[in-house]
Design an enzyme around this catalytic site. Structure first.
Site, PDB file in Angstrom:
ATOM      1  N   ARG A 290       1.286  -0.805  -0.492  1.00  0.00           N
ATOM      2  CA  ARG A 290       0.276  -0.004  -0.202  1.00  0.00           C
ATOM      3  C   ARG A 290       0.898   1.177   0.062  1.00  0.00           C
ATOM      4  O   ARG A 290       1.239   1.613   1.253  1.00  0.00           O
ATOM      5  CB  ARG A 290      -0.810  -0.118   1.934  1.00  0.00           C
ATOM      6  CG  ARG A 290      -1.746  -1.530   1.721  1.00  0.00           C
ATOM      7  CD  ARG A 290      -2.317  -0.602   2.568  1.00  0.00           C
ATOM      8  NE  ARG A 290      -3.689  -2.245   2.889  1.00  0.00           N
ATOM      9  CZ  ARG A 290      -3.186  -3.260   3.597  1.00  0.00           C
ATOM     10  NH1 ARG A 290      -2.113  -2.766   4.404  1.00  0.00           N
ATOM     11  NH2 ARG A 290      -4.650  -4.033   3.857  1.00  0.00           N
ATOM     12  N   ARG A 326       0.865  -1.657  -5.480  1.00  0.00           N
ATOM     13  CA  ARG A 326      -0.463  -1.215  -5.914  1.00  0.00           C
ATOM     14  C   ARG A 326       0.008   0.662  -5.041  1.00  0.00           C
ATOM     15  O   ARG A 326       0.522   1.318  -4.577  1.00  0.00           O
ATOM     16  CB  ARG A 326      -1.720  -0.851  -4.733  1.00  0.00           C
ATOM     17  CG  ARG A 326      -3.050  -0.518  -4.859  1.00  0.00           C
ATOM     18  CD  ARG A 326      -3.634  -1.014  -4.080  1.00  0.00           C
ATOM     19  NE  ARG A 326      -3.604   0.006  -3.286  1.00  0.00           N
ATOM     20  CZ  ARG A 326      -4.433  -0.464  -1.498  1.00  0.00           C
ATOM     21  NH1 ARG A 326      -5.213  -1.302  -1.966  1.00  0.00           N
ATOM     22  NH2 ARG A 326      -4.287   0.737  -0.829  1.00  0.00           N
ATOM     23  N   GLU A 415     -11.878  -4.086  -7.446  1.00  0.00           N
ATOM     24  CA  GLU A 415     -13.195  -3.815  -6.565  1.00  0.00           C
ATOM     25  C   GLU A 415     -14.207  -3.186  -6.615  1.00  0.00           C
ATOM     26  O   GLU A 415     -14.648  -2.818  -5.990  1.00  0.00           O
ATOM     27  CB  GLU A 415     -11.635  -3.057  -5.348  1.00  0.00           C
ATOM     28  CG  GLU A 415     -11.386  -2.005  -5.922  1.00  0.00           C
ATOM     29  CD  GLU A 415      -9.848  -1.205  -5.110  1.00  0.00           C
ATOM     30  OE1 GLU A 415      -9.846  -1.963  -4.162  1.00  0.00           O
ATOM     31  OE2 GLU A 415      -9.089  -0.758  -5.665  1.00  0.00           O
ATOM     32  N   ASN A 438     -12.809  -6.107   0.527  1.00  0.00           N
ATOM     33  CA  ASN A 438     -12.671  -4.808   0.934  1.00  0.00           C
ATOM     34  C   ASN A 438     -13.369  -3.938   0.489  1.00  0.00           C
ATOM     35  O   ASN A 438     -15.904  -3.640   0.713  1.00  0.00           O
ATOM     36  CB  ASN A 438     -11.533  -5.049   2.084  1.00  0.00           C
ATOM     37  CG  ASN A 438     -11.233  -5.731   2.768  1.00  0.00           C
ATOM     38  OD1 ASN A 438     -11.501  -6.836   2.957  1.00  0.00           O
ATOM     39  ND2 ASN A 438     -10.401  -5.225   2.918  1.00  0.00           N
ATOM     40  N   ASP A 439     -13.365  -3.505  -0.438  1.00  0.00           N
ATOM     41  CA  ASP A 439     -13.566  -2.333  -1.090  1.00  0.00           C
ATOM     42  C   ASP A 439     -15.070  -3.271  -2.056  1.00  0.00           C
ATOM     43  O   ASP A 439     -16.077  -2.606  -2.194  1.00  0.00           O
ATOM     44  CB  ASP A 439     -13.183  -2.095  -2.124  1.00  0.00           C
ATOM     45  CG  ASP A 439     -12.238  -0.162  -1.102  1.00  0.00           C
ATOM     46  OD1 ASP A 439     -13.131  -0.297  -0.260  1.00  0.00           O
ATOM     47  OD2 ASP A 439     -11.508  -0.011  -1.309  1.00  0.00           O
ATOM     48  N   ARG A 449     -17.243   0.315   4.367  1.00  0.00           N
ATOM     49  CA  ARG A 449     -16.929  -0.330   5.800  1.00  0.00           C
ATOM     50  C   ARG A 449     -16.822  -0.237   6.397  1.00  0.00           C
ATOM     51  O   ARG A 449     -16.328  -1.145   7.265  1.00  0.00           O
ATOM     52  CB  ARG A 449     -15.438  -1.851   4.408  1.00  0.00           C
ATOM     53  CG  ARG A 449     -14.674  -0.504   4.109  1.00  0.00           C
ATOM     54  CD  ARG A 449     -13.825  -1.132   3.559  1.00  0.00           C
ATOM     55  NE  ARG A 449     -12.184  -0.528   2.472  1.00  0.00           N
ATOM     56  CZ  ARG A 449     -11.264  -0.983   2.752  1.00  0.00           C
ATOM     57  NH1 ARG A 449     -11.131  -1.835   3.207  1.00  0.00           N
ATOM     58  NH2 ARG A 449     -10.782  -0.145   2.362  1.00  0.00           N
ATOM     59  N   CYS A 486      -6.229  -9.709  -2.071  1.00  0.00           N
ATOM     60  CA  CYS A 486      -5.676  -8.891  -1.534  1.00  0.00           C
ATOM     61  C   CYS A 486      -6.353  -8.800  -0.159  1.00  0.00           C
ATOM     62  O   CYS A 486      -5.838  -7.525   0.429  1.00  0.00           O
ATOM     63  CB  CYS A 486      -4.828  -8.408  -2.224  1.00  0.00           C
ATOM     64  SG  CYS A 486      -4.863  -6.635  -2.954  1.00  0.00           S
TER      65      CYS A 486
END
Length: 564
Positions: A290, A326, A415, A438-439, A449, A486
């Site tokens: 990240r 990323r 995502e 997650n997204d 979230r 991921c």
């Protein structure tokens, strides 16, 4: 001797660990009475408030300097909050209006917190940090002990309403058996840091703050339970789990199913220090670096030289293992002072991630050039992917820019539901894709979230989310394109089996979760994983999907990992 209190509290667990120990409660935040009289000396009150903010900011920065990795970056950003001129201006204005210093601080930060919550996304996540600043400043003004976890005299279970990064930085990790918090959420800072450190953690435990100092509790992250006054049977189960999980750490083989089908097991990191910390850990590389941590809290973008140095450190630390970088996932709800955006009503749906190319293409090109320099310097070949790609055109655009900057292996994050639905076309433009579950859950379920009370809607077992993952994995298999995951769903051993059965080729997670996932994969053939995936996607609800998958999981795996 503490009187037994055989209650069982429930929440959401982080990790698979378990522990038994006495409760150590965090010092509560100071209460601020709203009817305090106006200060007699306005200038003195303003000076006292400013001095308290400065002291808190200095203390937080000192902790940031002593910390490392993601925690250091987060603490540094929190320290900046205590120095925010806009916040200090609000406090001064309220004191001039007749508010006592502590009331001015409380009301100003409450107003900022409400704005952050309304903005959602990254800003909402920082509310805990902002409130931590408030609590520390008020305590300093009133001469009270600093809120947070006290010095631990023995190994303990830390219990709090919530923990800010500053609280976590102060923890004596050799004495922290587990963490239990009443609020927070599975994607909050406490959960993330506990997961990275392998500390059993249970969040959103209603009634946790009613626990008294010294009472014995058994914390089970796998089941999300906190047993108060555990009996001998509970203690024995905890010890058996600890022994079993420790034994799993001895297996350092590459990830694979029982019949030898390879599934790369990777780690999520946020800084070069994170990479150096996992250099000797049994992971096959990094599935998510990240990079936005490099950018947040700055008044100007890091230079190409600064970035190249960090990327080279990461590549060097991993020594030739796979590293997926990323590109900057910021903008809108992760505001950058050097990329200003007009106010957005729905920041999570705004100009963020790859969409920054519309207004700041140089920012992306500088980052890609820095990655290219680091690759050349180290002789390594990182994989590079863009976040928040929604269309085939965007995938093609990023691939063209990245290759123009010398990046050889180019991918995109899936995502956004539109990217998953058109994955067959997207994979034709890139060398790999990675699912950010997650997204993907957030956008599929139209649910922020970071809203803990809606965590059930964000369950990665939701059938609609599973369908989009399956579509993407199938498209990758048909096109011969690697598909990774991921999001932290990869850390769930049962979900890992489902993802493998769908055709996902790599799983990236917190390093502490790798051993359990490796164990689960090694006890099931690829054919069994495929049957587990079919059972999961046939479910009508999240509960049905997980139950159907779990039914087919090897009993020994269920027992060792306490899968239910």
């Amino acid at each position: 001797m503490t009187t037994p209190d055989p209650r069982e509290l429930h929440g959401f667990g982080v990790g698979r660990g378990a522990a038994v120990g006495p409760v150590a409660r965090a010092h509560p935040a100071p209460h601020v009475a709203q009817d305090l009289p106006a200060p007699l000396d306005l200038e003195a009150a303003k000076a006292a408030a400013e001095a308290s903010f400065a002291a808190v900011g200095k203390g937080l920065q000192a902790r940031a300097d002593e910390a490392a990795g993601t925690l250091a970056e987060v603490l540094g950003a929190t320290a900046l909050m205590a120095k925010d001129p806009a916040l200090l201006a609000q406090v001064r204005t309220r004191i001039d209006g007749g508010a006592a210093a502590v009331v001015a601080v409380d009301r100003a930060i409450t107003e900022f917190s409400d704005m952050f919550l309304a903005a959602g996304g990254y800003l909402a996540e920082r509310v805990t940090d902002l409130r931590s600043v408030r609590d520390r400043v008020v305590a300093h003004l009133e001469g009270l002990p600093e809120p947070g976890v006290p010095t631990l005299s023995r190994p303990s279970v830390v219990v709090a309403d919530d923990l800010a990064p500053a609280d976590t930085a102060a923890l004596e990790l050799d004495k922290v058996l587990a963490i239990v918090i009443e609020h927070g959420g599975p994607t909050g800072h406490t959960a993330i840091i506990a997961g990275q450190l392998g500390i059993p953690c249970v969040v959103r435990v209603i009634g946790a703050t009613s626990l008294q100092d010294g009472v014995e509790v058994a914390v089970d992250a796998a089941t999300g339970t906190v047993v108060v006054g555990p009996d001998d049977d509970v203690r024995q189960r905890v010890e058996a789990r600890r022994t079993a999980l420790a034994a799993l750490e001895q297996d350092t083989a590459p990830g694979a199913t029982a019949d030898g089908h390879a599934v790369a097991l990777l780690a999520n990191i946020g800084t070069a220090e994170d990479a150096e910390r996992i250099a000797d850990v049994a992971v096959e590389g990094v599935g998510l670096f990240r990079t936005e941590v490099l950018f947040l809290g700055r008044t100007s973008a890091p230079t190409e030289d600064e970035q190249a140095e960090v990327y080279a450190r990461v590549l060097t630390a991993l020594g030739g293992r796979k590293v997926v970088i990323r590109t900057l996932d910021a903008g809108a709800d992760k505001p950058l002072a050097f990329v200003t955006q007009a106010g957005e009503e729905n920041p999570a749906l705004g100009v963020r991630g790859f969409r920054l190319v519309r207004t700041a293409e140089d920012l992306l090109r500088t980052q890609l050039a820095a990655i290219g320099r680091a690759a050349a310097q180290t002789g390594q070949e990182p994989w590079v992917m863009a976040p928040m790609v929604a269309t085939v055109d965007e995938a093609a655009q990023f691939a063209a820019i990245a290759r123009d900057c010398g990046v050889r292996t180019v991918g995109v994050m899936v995502e956004v539901p539109s990217a998953a639905l058109r994955a067959r076309d997207v994979v034709q433009e890139v060398d790999f894709v990675s699912l950010g579950t997650n997204d993907l859950a957030q956008y599929t379920m139209a649910t922020d979230r970071l809203r803990g009370e809606l965590v059930d809607l964000l369950d990665p077992w939701q059938p609609a989310v599973l369908d989009l993952v399956a579509i993407t994995a199938r498209a990758g298999a048909e096109g011969g394109t690697p598909v990774g995951v991921c999001g932290e769903s990869a850390a769930d051993p049962v979900m890992a089996l489902v993802l493998t059965g769908m055709g996902v080729t790599s799983l990236s997670m917190s390093p502490a979760a790798v051993a359990g996932v490796r164990f689960a994969l090694g006890r099931h053939s690829l054919e069994t994983c495929q049957r587990i995936a079919e059972a999961a996607t046939a479910g009508r609800t999240a509960t049905e999907s997980r139950a159907a998958a779990l039914e087919l999981v090897d009993p020994q795996v269920r027992e060792v990992l306490a899968l239910g």
